[in-house]
Write a protein that holds these residues in place. Structure first.
Motif, mmCIF file in Angstrom:
data_model
loop_
_atom_site.group_PDB
_atom_site.id
_atom_site.type_symbol
_atom_site.label_atom_id
_atom_site.label_comp_id
_atom_site.label_asym_id
_atom_site.label_seq_id
_atom_site.Cartn_x
_atom_site.Cartn_y
_atom_site.Cartn_z
ATOM 1 N N SER A 86 0.845 -1.192 0.042
ATOM 2 C CA SER A 86 0.016 -0.049 -0.126
ATOM 3 C C SER A 86 0.925 1.288 -0.033
ATOM 4 O O SER A 86 2.172 1.233 0.379
ATOM 5 C CB SER A 86 -0.964 0.048 1.260
ATOM 6 N N ASP A 87 0.215 2.495 -0.445
ATOM 7 C CA ASP A 87 0.683 3.635 -0.243
ATOM 8 C C ASP A 87 1.021 3.914 1.158
ATOM 9 O O ASP A 87 0.716 3.468 2.208
ATOM 10 C CB ASP A 87 -0.002 4.668 -0.962
ATOM 11 N N GLY A 88 2.071 5.169 1.328
ATOM 12 C CA GLY A 88 2.437 5.592 2.680
ATOM 13 C C GLY A 88 3.993 5.922 2.985
ATOM 14 O O GLY A 88 4.606 5.618 1.731
ATOM 15 N N THR A 89 4.338 6.046 3.912
ATOM 16 C CA THR A 89 5.766 5.984 4.263
ATOM 17 C C THR A 89 6.421 5.222 5.286
ATOM 18 O O THR A 89 5.624 4.768 6.206
ATOM 19 C CB THR A 89 5.783 7.839 4.984
ATOM 20 N N TYR A 132 8.899 6.388 0.422
ATOM 21 C CA TYR A 132 7.593 7.123 0.238
ATOM 22 C C TYR A 132 6.962 6.639 -0.981
ATOM 23 O O TYR A 132 7.652 6.431 -1.976
ATOM 24 C CB TYR A 132 7.851 8.576 0.365
ATOM 25 N N ARG A 133 5.755 6.291 -0.939
ATOM 26 C CA ARG A 133 5.012 5.883 -2.136
ATOM 27 C C ARG A 133 3.559 6.445 -2.293
ATOM 28 O O ARG A 133 2.852 6.417 -1.053
ATOM 29 C CB ARG A 133 4.873 4.368 -2.376
ATOM 30 N N LYS A 134 3.111 7.094 -3.325
ATOM 31 C CA LYS A 134 1.926 7.759 -3.360
ATOM 32 C C LYS A 134 1.414 7.785 -4.967
ATOM 33 O O LYS A 134 2.019 8.294 -5.547
ATOM 34 C CB LYS A 134 1.951 9.180 -3.029
ATOM 35 N N ASP A 135 0.571 6.815 -5.085
ATOM 36 C CA ASP A 135 -0.149 6.786 -6.361
ATOM 37 C C ASP A 135 1.310 6.088 -7.398
ATOM 38 O O ASP A 135 1.778 5.002 -7.129
ATOM 39 C CB ASP A 135 -0.738 7.954 -7.057
ATOM 40 N N TYR A 180 8.790 7.009 -11.220
ATOM 41 C CA TYR A 180 7.419 7.459 -11.628
ATOM 42 C C TYR A 180 6.867 6.733 -12.829
ATOM 43 O O TYR A 180 7.595 6.551 -13.756
ATOM 44 C CB TYR A 180 7.496 9.153 -12.151
ATOM 45 N N ASN A 230 4.503 2.653 7.896
ATOM 46 C CA ASN A 230 3.762 1.676 7.086
ATOM 47 C C ASN A 230 4.846 0.439 6.576
ATOM 48 O O ASN A 230 5.316 0.874 5.437
ATOM 49 C CB ASN A 230 2.988 2.180 5.932
ATOM 50 N N VAL A 289 4.774 -0.522 2.444
ATOM 51 C CA VAL A 289 5.144 0.384 1.399
ATOM 52 C C VAL A 289 5.988 -0.116 0.604
ATOM 53 O O VAL A 289 7.027 -0.944 0.613
ATOM 54 C CB VAL A 289 6.029 1.799 1.956
#
Length: 747
Positions: free
Chosen positions: A148-151, A175-178, A229, A726, A729
């Motif tokens: 999942s996303d998060g840090t 860190y991952r977001k989308d 990305y 998290n 991640v």
């Protein structure tokens, strides 16, 4: 110490080889394993697979811990990993070579929880698509997906006590977001590397002996930043930057030298004493940037991968070597000779790779690609010496500006086919073109003013795998590779150890060739037999040459360690091993025992760089050695929070290029406590203090050479690690830097 540390570089040709052998019994090849409902170890086509997610020892460990637990993988210094029978182990993450320098990579592995790993793949004989040299192997770490996303991140602090105390700390964050992923690390520390040397050489008429310590203080700071990305469902773009700086000021070598002169009847004629003191200051910087683009072209897994990278490496080093007249009490009775040296090195490299993999529905895969490396090294060496016994008013100056340009083109084609559920095969070849020019503005000889090399190589590869049934598997692999000299080996600089001992690099060193064969049999995913044969042609190593010199009417024995291509050698091994869990997984053990047979065939009597003639050195010998290694993890409680580790290796004496390397062994112990997000660990290495290098050589012409190197490996490390955020991640997609193969040659 960064000077050819008192021969340290030399017998590491042999010692590294020995460590290969120790780790030979332990390294990564992969075998099979634990008796569970799910296979923990298995053989797949051209590689061995260790299913970390199904392993009973994964919980609470770091990635580095798990790698050391993998059969046939080992670490004898808690810094480097070795694969059985391989010169080097290259670390890949999710199929791409890590672009971190060695120090940062170790910290990354030690700070990544093993729970994030799905499996570890070990490729002992890499295919044509891989850019590897000599008999290198590959460790591919596959991270878990669908996170999942998060840090998330971790902090780690450690303190070690060996000869001297040292400390280190690191901080990592993910860190991952989308579609965006960022991964960063910052680490640093300081330590003093300590060694003790005893060097002896000579013949029946002259005997030299040098004894003393080496102290090398180091301060390190480095880190990495990876940005990934996802452009769309089929393509990704990634940028990676990593940096590392080292400062080593005040490194010292202090040797007490004793010279014995004998009469013809064997009686002692005269004894002389001297002191050699070397002070060195050095600093280095390593920066690399890599841009990667990946495009998936279909749903079967076909894809295009393109990399471009730039590497800048700088090293600045100066040293002062003084020889003093002395007596038996090691008193300083006045300077005899002074030598000042500056040996900087600057490396700039641009490199690029392109790979395309096409998969077909009938289990047929075609891989094609190429690479290009352009490297320039600049070595502006300064040398000044004053001999106070002959002419104290005259300063001898020997500057030399050596510039080396190298261009490498590589192309490969690989075909892989799964013929049935039982039988699969892979065949391929690399074609490499190397063009290089080395120029010197103040060469010792006219031949050194311009050295031009052009050579092409075809490097075939073949692997076959047959699963007889679910309990029996047999595989065979063959590969041919090259080993290019490191850039520092080509710089024709002389490094002074004592008044009569020195090392000499060689711009005439050419690439060596390696041919590897391996046959593996596995039974019930727990037992294995591995037969291996490697043939090395034009081995790159350092050879001890001796000759008589006359100084002030007295005959001395000079010892020079010459970097060169030294004949051929063969390595043959047979290994039997087991990886299994007992007592409801309370005990997990890896045990390996094997026999290593070495055949050396080389002779040398001339320094290729200077043309000086020495007594002939022969190493046409054979040796057979026993190798034992076992790694054991004992779980001490039901909650899986306390773990005890007991590791041991033994390497029998064996013949290497420098002579007879005497047996080595080490007993290492560890205890670990996992408490929520905290991990506390204590590791004690070389408990019995038996991991000390000794090399001895007797020549038919009467010459004798002996090296003893104690690196004070007995000691302990206490570490505290805290994981936050998290822990699911998804890690940033690690990309192979196109310059990795070049970076490995700067060290």
């Amino acid at each position: 110490m960064k000077t050819p540390l008192l021969i340290a570089a030399l017998f590491f040709t042999g010692f590294t080889f020995a460590q290969e052998k120790k780790s030979d019994s332990v390294k990564t090849k992969n075998i099979e394993g634990v008796t569970l409902t799910k296979q923990v170890f298995k053989k797949q086509s051209d590689r061995f697979v260790y299913d970390v997610a199904a392993s009973p020892v994964a919980k609470g460990n770091t990635t580095f811990d798990i790698l050391k637990q993998t059969p046939l993988l080992s670490s004898t210094d808690d810094k480097t990993l070795k694969i059985a029978g391989k010169n080097n182990a290259l670390i890949y993450i999710n199929g791409r070579k890590s672009n971190m320098d060695a120090e940062s990579l170790v910290q990354f592995l030690k700070n990544t929880p093993a729970e994030n790993i799905q499996k570890i793949e070990v490729i002992t004989v890499p295919g044509s698509e891989f850019q590897v040299e000599s008999s290198d192997g590959i460790i591919n770490i596959v991270l878990k997906k669908k996170m999942s996303d998060g840090t998330s991140g971790n902090m780690r602090m450690s303190n070690s006590q060996y000869k001297f105390n040292s400390s280190q700390a690191s901080f990592s964050v993910n860190y991952r977001k989308d579609k965006l992923g960022v991964n960063a690390n910052l680490s640093g520390g300081e330590n003093i590397e300590a060694q003790e040397f005893m060097l002896k050489n000579g013949d029946s008429g002259v005997r030299n002996e040098s004894i003393g310590p080496v102290r090398d203080p180091n301060k390190n700071l480095g880190g990495y930043l990876n940005i990934d990305y996802q452009l769309n469902d089929n393509s990704n773009l990634a940028l990676s930057w990593n940096t590392w700086a080292n400062k080593s000021y005040g490194s010292t070598i202090e040797l007490f030298n004793t010279l014995h002169l004998y009469n013809n009847d064997g009686s002692l004629n005269k004894t002389e004493y001297s002191l050699s003191k070397n002070l060195e200051n050095a600093r280095s910087y390593n920066n690399s940037v890599n841009l990667n683009y990946e495009l998936k072209t279909d749903t079967l897994g076909s894809k295009l991968n393109v990399n471009a990278a730039y590497l800048n490496y700088k090293r600045f080093q100066n040293s002062a070597n003084n020889t003093f007249l002395s007596d038996i009490n090691q008193s300083n009775l006045g300077v005899i000779k002074n030598i000042m040296q500056e040996t900087p090195q600057i490396i700039n490299n641009f490199s690029g790779t392109a790979d395309y993999i096409q998969k077909y529905k009938n289990d047929f895969t075609v891989s094609v690609g190429g690479n290009y490396n352009k490297t320039k090294t600049d070595n502006n060496t300064q040398y000044e010496s004053i001999d106070y016994t002959t002419n104290p008013d005259f300063t001898e100056s020997k500057p030399n500006h050596f510039v080396y340009d190298e261009n490498i083109f590589g192309f490969y084609l690989t075909l892989e086919k799964k013929f049935s559920d039982k039988f699969s095969g892979k065949i391929g070849s690399r074609y490499e073109i190397t063009k290089s020019i080395g120029t010197s503005d103040n060469a010792l000889t006219p031949e050194l003013q311009r050295i031009e090399r052009n050579y092409n190589n075809v490097l075939p590869y073949l692997s076959l795998n047959y699963a007889i049934n679910e309990n029996h598997n047999i595989s065979y692999a063959f590969s041919s590779r090259m080993r290019r000299p490191s850039f520092w080996e080509l710089n024709p600089v002389k490094n002074i150890i004592t008044q009569d001992n020195y090392t000499q690099n060689n711009p005439f060193v050419k690439a060596s060739s390696t041919y590897n064969q391996e046959l593996t049999y596995m039974f019930k995913s727990s037992y294995f037999v591995i037969l291996n044969h490697s043939y090395f042609k034009d081995v790159i190593t350092q050879i001890p040459l001796q000759r008589e010199i006359v100084r002030n009417g007295v005959t001395y024995k000079q010892l020079a360690y010459i970097r060169t291509n030294f004949g051929d050698k063969q390595e043959m091994s047979a290994m039997l091993g087991i990886n299994k869990s007992f007592f409801k997984q309370y005990l997990t053990t890896n045990f390996n025992i094997g026999v290593q047979h070495n055949v050396n065939n080389g002779t040398l009597n001339t320094d290729p760089t200077t043309g000086q003639i020495f007594d002939t050195y022969n190493n046409q010998s054979k040796s057979t050695s026993l190798v034992i290694q076992t790694n054991n993890t004992l779980r001490l409680d039901k909650n899986k929070s306390w773990f005890l580790g007991v590791n041991y290796f033994y390497v029998d004496q064996q013949q290497i290029e420098l002579g007879l390397l005497k047996n080595l062994m080490s007993l290492d112990l560890s205890i670990k406590k996992v408490w929520n997000e905290w991990t506390f660990a204590l590791n004690v290495t070389d408990v019995l203090r038996t991991n000390v290098v000794e090399i001895e050589d007797y020549q038919d012409n009467g010459n004798y050479n002996y090296v003893k190197n104690d690196q004070f490996r007995r000691g302990g490390t206490f570490s505290i690690t805290y994981n936050f955020g998290n822990q699911k991640v998804k890690k940033v997609r690690d990309i192979e830097s196109a310059s990795d193969a070049i970076k490995s040659r700067t060290r």
